[in-house]
Write a protein that holds these residues in place. Structure first.
Motif, PDB file in Angstrom:
ATOM      1  N   ARG A 199       3.642 -38.097 -24.027  1.00  0.00           N
ATOM      2  CA  ARG A 199       3.410 -39.561 -24.038  1.00  0.00           C
ATOM      3  C   ARG A 199       2.647 -40.081 -25.213  1.00  0.00           C
ATOM      4  O   ARG A 199       1.678 -39.345 -25.301  1.00  0.00           O
ATOM      5  N   GLU A 200       3.279 -40.762 -26.211  1.00  0.00           N
ATOM      6  CA  GLU A 200       2.262 -41.273 -27.324  1.00  0.00           C
ATOM      7  C   GLU A 200       1.356 -42.055 -27.051  1.00  0.00           C
ATOM      8  O   GLU A 200       1.593 -43.114 -26.199  1.00  0.00           O
ATOM      9  N   GLY A 201       0.316 -42.102 -27.678  1.00  0.00           N
ATOM     10  CA  GLY A 201      -0.866 -43.090 -27.164  1.00  0.00           C
ATOM     11  C   GLY A 201      -1.877 -43.239 -28.547  1.00  0.00           C
ATOM     12  O   GLY A 201      -1.682 -42.636 -29.335  1.00  0.00           O
ATOM     13  N   THR A 202      -2.826 -43.977 -28.461  1.00  0.00           N
ATOM     14  CA  THR A 202      -3.640 -44.406 -29.431  1.00  0.00           C
ATOM     15  C   THR A 202      -5.190 -44.277 -29.164  1.00  0.00           C
ATOM     16  O   THR A 202      -5.959 -44.208 -29.844  1.00  0.00           O
ATOM     17  N   ASP A 203      -5.494 -44.460 -28.007  1.00  0.00           N
ATOM     18  CA  ASP A 203      -6.935 -44.760 -27.473  1.00  0.00           C
ATOM     19  C   ASP A 203      -7.378 -43.467 -26.916  1.00  0.00           C
ATOM     20  O   ASP A 203      -8.946 -43.359 -27.061  1.00  0.00           O
ATOM     21  N   VAL A 204      -6.866 -42.638 -26.362  1.00  0.00           N
ATOM     22  CA  VAL A 204      -7.506 -41.300 -25.789  1.00  0.00           C
ATOM     23  C   VAL A 204      -6.440 -40.254 -25.569  1.00  0.00           C
ATOM     24  O   VAL A 204      -5.165 -40.766 -25.315  1.00  0.00           O
ATOM     25  N   LEU A 217       0.466 -38.053 -16.772  1.00  0.00           N
ATOM     26  CA  LEU A 217       1.428 -39.283 -17.046  1.00  0.00           C
ATOM     27  C   LEU A 217       1.227 -40.448 -16.016  1.00  0.00           C
ATOM     28  O   LEU A 217       1.324 -41.737 -16.557  1.00  0.00           O
ATOM     29  N   LYS A 218       0.938 -40.181 -14.836  1.00  0.00           N
ATOM     30  CA  LYS A 218       0.865 -41.085 -13.746  1.00  0.00           C
ATOM     31  C   LYS A 218      -0.521 -41.949 -14.429  1.00  0.00           C
ATOM     32  O   LYS A 218      -0.771 -43.062 -14.134  1.00  0.00           O
ATOM     33  N   VAL A 219      -1.608 -41.011 -14.481  1.00  0.00           N
ATOM     34  CA  VAL A 219      -2.712 -41.951 -15.053  1.00  0.00           C
ATOM     35  C   VAL A 219      -2.627 -42.755 -16.140  1.00  0.00           C
ATOM     36  O   VAL A 219      -3.183 -43.753 -16.132  1.00  0.00           O
ATOM     37  N   ALA A 220      -1.866 -42.117 -17.151  1.00  0.00           N
ATOM     38  CA  ALA A 220      -1.763 -43.075 -18.209  1.00  0.00           C
ATOM     39  C   ALA A 220      -1.152 -44.261 -17.916  1.00  0.00           C
ATOM     40  O   ALA A 220      -1.240 -45.519 -18.433  1.00  0.00           O
ATOM     41  N   GLU A 221      -0.132 -44.245 -16.981  1.00  0.00           N
ATOM     42  CA  GLU A 221       0.511 -45.631 -16.658  1.00  0.00           C
ATOM     43  C   GLU A 221      -0.599 -46.717 -16.222  1.00  0.00           C
ATOM     44  O   GLU A 221      -0.509 -47.639 -16.620  1.00  0.00           O
ATOM     45  N   ARG A 222      -1.345 -46.272 -15.302  1.00  0.00           N
ATOM     46  CA  ARG A 222      -2.424 -46.777 -14.593  1.00  0.00           C
ATOM     47  C   ARG A 222      -3.320 -47.388 -15.703  1.00  0.00           C
ATOM     48  O   ARG A 222      -3.846 -48.425 -15.458  1.00  0.00           O
ATOM     49  N   LEU A 223      -3.899 -46.615 -16.631  1.00  0.00           N
ATOM     50  CA  LEU A 223      -4.799 -46.886 -17.487  1.00  0.00           C
ATOM     51  C   LEU A 223      -4.164 -48.069 -18.449  1.00  0.00           C
ATOM     52  O   LEU A 223      -4.822 -49.000 -18.647  1.00  0.00           O
ATOM     53  N   GLN A 224      -2.950 -47.769 -18.765  1.00  0.00           N
ATOM     54  CA  GLN A 224      -2.189 -48.877 -19.385  1.00  0.00           C
ATOM     55  C   GLN A 224      -2.001 -50.157 -18.749  1.00  0.00           C
ATOM     56  O   GLN A 224      -2.793 -51.320 -19.326  1.00  0.00           O
ATOM     57  N   ALA A 225      -1.905 -50.090 -17.483  1.00  0.00           N
ATOM     58  CA  ALA A 225      -1.729 -51.416 -16.558  1.00  0.00           C
ATOM     59  C   ALA A 225      -3.251 -51.898 -16.136  1.00  0.00           C
ATOM     60  O   ALA A 225      -3.254 -53.425 -16.378  1.00  0.00           O
ATOM     61  N   ASP A 226      -3.914 -51.032 -15.970  1.00  0.00           N
ATOM     62  CA  ASP A 226      -5.283 -51.783 -15.441  1.00  0.00           C
ATOM     63  C   ASP A 226      -6.328 -51.823 -16.410  1.00  0.00           C
ATOM     64  O   ASP A 226      -7.281 -52.669 -16.285  1.00  0.00           O
ATOM     65  N   GLU A 227      -6.408 -51.045 -17.294  1.00  0.00           N
ATOM     66  CA  GLU A 227      -7.511 -51.013 -18.427  1.00  0.00           C
ATOM     67  C   GLU A 227      -7.136 -51.310 -19.797  1.00  0.00           C
ATOM     68  O   GLU A 227      -7.900 -51.191 -20.711  1.00  0.00           O
ATOM     69  N   GLY A 228      -5.947 -51.321 -20.091  1.00  0.00           N
ATOM     70  CA  GLY A 228      -5.318 -51.648 -21.194  1.00  0.00           C
ATOM     71  C   GLY A 228      -5.455 -50.273 -22.295  1.00  0.00           C
ATOM     72  O   GLY A 228      -5.610 -50.645 -23.504  1.00  0.00           O
ATOM     73  N   ILE A 229      -5.899 -49.481 -21.616  1.00  0.00           N
ATOM     74  CA  ILE A 229      -5.935 -48.234 -22.562  1.00  0.00           C
ATOM     75  C   ILE A 229      -4.597 -47.304 -22.807  1.00  0.00           C
ATOM     76  O   ILE A 229      -3.939 -47.050 -21.656  1.00  0.00           O
ATOM     77  N   THR A 230      -4.410 -47.087 -23.976  1.00  0.00           N
ATOM     78  CA  THR A 230      -3.081 -46.460 -24.212  1.00  0.00           C
ATOM     79  C   THR A 230      -3.430 -45.002 -24.493  1.00  0.00           C
ATOM     80  O   THR A 230      -3.952 -44.418 -25.529  1.00  0.00           O
TER      81      THR A 230
END
Lengths: 328, 357
Positions: A199-204, A217-230
């Motif tokens: 999964r591509e991302g920029t923050d961590v 991958l699940k955590v990444a979805e949650r981070l995106q949704a809940d914390e705005g972390i990509t």
């Protein structure tokens, strides 16, 4: 693209290579008549006969050693470890013979051997039947060690392993045999020593392998949704050889890394990943690399204890908050 | 010249051998007896040169010599065919030399030189000469036995017509690897898939532990019987007896694909390793008694009694072999160390190659 289970991806790789090359044979406990404890070899005895699908007694050292001898004679044996936990019985053969014969023979002999089987825990098998051995086997020069998580990689890495002139250990995600994924038609291989950006991302950068990748991958979805972390998710998938470049490039982009593994932390793959990052991307890091690893205990039985022994979403999210300097 | 010696050692054909003659039965030609003598002396004098070099500190690591056991490998390897494979443990110099490995390269390996037969990477315990059928010497007691059984499976599968001569010592028969491998050999042999000739070199001691101190069941042959493998005990100090059994039994294994085991009753006259100075585990008298049945002495007597050669002829043979051993030492001493870049070659197939000038 056709969809296939992880189990069938491995099986089809073996079957296709057996069709192509008569020197490919299978050995293991209950792989023939029984069909394999995890049914990965089911049906292959009928197709290829008992000289090529060899049911062995429960003697891992003996049949792994015999497979090494076969490989030295130009055959391409694939050994099934019913689970990698039993490979300690064969560790002398794997480490003292398979890994070293090319070297101490001065290059005269080679061991084109594959050993495959389920690795890791998560299904309440308790202490003796739960290990993640990628760090252990990854330690030994002369071995190649891979841990595919998708059916695509399981098939491509199996074919690559069978054709490899050196011993390859495939640490399959034991809990994922029934999971499905896209697998291309026709023959293909997945090169060792190349990590995959899941999964591509920029923050961590979230770095793991095996079934931890699905968790990430699940955590990444949650981070995106809940914390705005990509988050970027990296599937290491090849333990030895090891792809430092992909990891380091990712961290140079995100400046933060959390490494997740099921095995014990001390002397582990996560430790090696963290060391590589600090060697090659020290100046890019905005926070120390975090490791989330298995509990430093033998694996417990009870469901809640076992769950607590392995990395979970909350632990990983906490680690991400630490590297991102955020409060919950 | 060493190369001449080693080329004369290359097997011509098995049929030129003892053609099934029984020990003490006329039928082994004078020529054959002298060939055996030549080979045994070749091994003995080479090993003595190794011991000297070790004591002088020129050979490192461990050194396990074959002194006292020469009749076993000489008698057996006389049956070697090009499609066969040989695998043994760390007392492996004799097997390499008798299969035709250049003595210079074997000695250079012990010296850890770049001209060594495995490029100075294995040393005494890991001689390999794959083109001549030697699939290795191995350092972990018992650990190579499964490999030999697997090789035999492969040879049956590939229908090469070859057999595996699988050597191991009495110390190894108590190791789990032996039992697992023997079980597989017996099992696979049921369908003709295991042409393994097991050769248990019973030299009475696993390092310093005598057979009696290692097992309650000292009938080691019964440990083959447990796995459905037939076995035969042979006088390992008598090269003619070894050779007779070797021809008969290797033929049987070759034709049937069923394993068979020879228990060669021999004796390690030399210490276990060159650093085994004290030998607290056996008496001087015992060794002295064993020397009366030194396999080379026994053969000498047989040759002289049969009038196959006179003392002068035997002396000529000894002298020629002494020269080979001396030349090997000179070659090893004068050889260069391995190129340091060789450290990283041969780990994997695609490890970097070293191109020496």
């Amino acid at each position: 693209m056709p969809v296939m289970t992880y189990r069938d991806a491995i099986k089809s790789a073996m079957a296709e290579e057996m069709e192509r090359d008569e020197s490919v044979v299978l050995l293991g406990e209950d792989i023939g008549l029984y069909g394999g404890t995890h049914l990965v070899t089911d049906g292959l005895l009928d197709k290829f006969g008992s000289k090529r699908v060899i049911d062995t007694p429960i003697a891992e050292g003996g049949f792994t050693g015999a497979a090494i001898g076969m490989a030295m004679m130009g055959m391409r044996p694939i050994v099934e470890m019913m689970t990698w936990n039993f490979s300690f019985q064969a560790a002398d053969q794997i480490i003292q013979n398979a890994a070293k014969i090319r070297y101490f023979s001065g290059g005269q002999a080679s061991v084109p051997l594959v050993i495959r089987g389920p690795n890791g825990g998560g299904v309440q098998l308790s202490a003796q039947h739960t290990h993640s051995l990628e760090g252990f086997y990854g330690h030994f020069p002369g071995l190649k060690v891979v841990a595919p998580v998708t059916p695509h990689d399981a098939k491509g890495m199996m074919i690559e392993a069978i054709r490899d002139p050196d011993p390859v250990l495939i640490l399959e995600a034991g809990a994922l045999y029934g999971t499905k994924g896209e697998v291309p038609e026709g023959e293909y291989t997945v090169e060792f020593g190349k990590a995959r950006i899941a999964r591509e991302g920029t923050d961590v950068s979230l770095i793991g392998y095996g079934r931890q990748v699905n968790l990430l991958l699940k955590v990444a979805e949650r981070l995106q949704a809940d914390e705005g972390i990509t988050a970027e998710v990296i599937d290491v998938r090849s333990i030895r050889p090891f792809d430092e470049e992909t990891l380091v490039n990712s961290v140079m982009k995100t400046n933060r890394a959390v490494v997740v593994e099921e095995q014990w932390r001390w002397f582990s793959v996560a430790s090696e990943v963290a060391a590589s990052i600090q060697e090659h991307a020290f100046d890019y890091l905005d926070a120390p690399v975090e490791r989330v690893s298995g509990a430093e205990t033998p694996a417990p039985y009870a469901r809640n204890l076992e769950a607590a022994a392995f990395p979970n979403e909350e632990q990983i999210i906490d680690a991400v908050r630490r590297v991102a300097y955020r409060r919950a | 010249m060493a190369t001449t010696q080693s080329s004369t050692k290359k097997r011509k054909s098995a049929s030129s051998g003892a053609n099934g003659a029984k020990p003490d039965v006329p039928g082994v030609s004078a020529e054959k007896l002298l060939e055996f003598y030549n080979q045994m002396v070749y091994v003995r004098l080479f090993e003595e040169a190794c011991q000297r070099a070790f004591r002088q500190g020129r050979v490192g690591g461990y050194l396990h010599v074959y002194i006292g056991q020469e009749a076993v490998a000489v008698g057996l390897l006389d049956t070697y065919q090009p499609e066969d494979r040989v695998i043994t443990a760390y007392r492996d110099h004799a097997h390499a030399l008798l299969l035709g490995s250049p003595p210079n390269e074997v000695m250079a390996e012990l010296y850890g030189k770049g001209t060594g037969i495995v490029k100075g990477k294995g040393g005494s315990m890991h001689l390999f000469d794959v083109p001549n059928g030697l699939m290795g010497g191995y350092g972990i007691v018992g650990g190579h036995i499964p490999l030999g059984v697997g090789m035999a499976y492969a040879m049956a599968y590939q229908q090469t017509g070859g057999i595996v001569q699988l050597y191991f010592g009495d110390g190894a028969i108590h190791n789990g690897a032996y039992h697992e491998a023997a079980n597989l050999a017996g099992l696979w042999g049921k369908s003709g898939m295991n042409p393994t000739l097991f050769i248990l070199e019973n030299n009475q001691y696993g390092m310093g532990t005598s057979v009696e101190r290692a097992t309650a069941n000292t009938d080691l042959g019964s440990k083959f019987a447990s796995y459905g493998i037939e076995h035969e005990k042979v006088d390992g100090m008598d090269v003619v007896a070894m050779n007779e059994a070797a021809h008969r039994l290797s033929k049987q294994v070759r034709e049937t694909g069923v394993p068979f085991a020879i228990e060669a009753m021999t004796y390690r006259i030399a210490p276990h390793g060159a650093a085994d100075f004290l030998e607290k585990y056996r008496s001087k008298e015992e060794v002295k008694e064993a020397r009366k049945r030194d396999p080379i002495g026994l053969l000498e007597q047989r040759i002289l009694d049969a009038g196959a050669a006179d003392e002068e002829a035997l002396e000529t043979i000894r002298k020629a072999n002494k020269e080979i051993a001396d030349a090997a030492v000179t070659f090893a001493e004068e050889s260069p160390d391995p190129d340091i870049a060789e450290l990283y070659t041969d780990v994997y197939a695609d490890s970097p190659e070293v191109h020496s000038a």
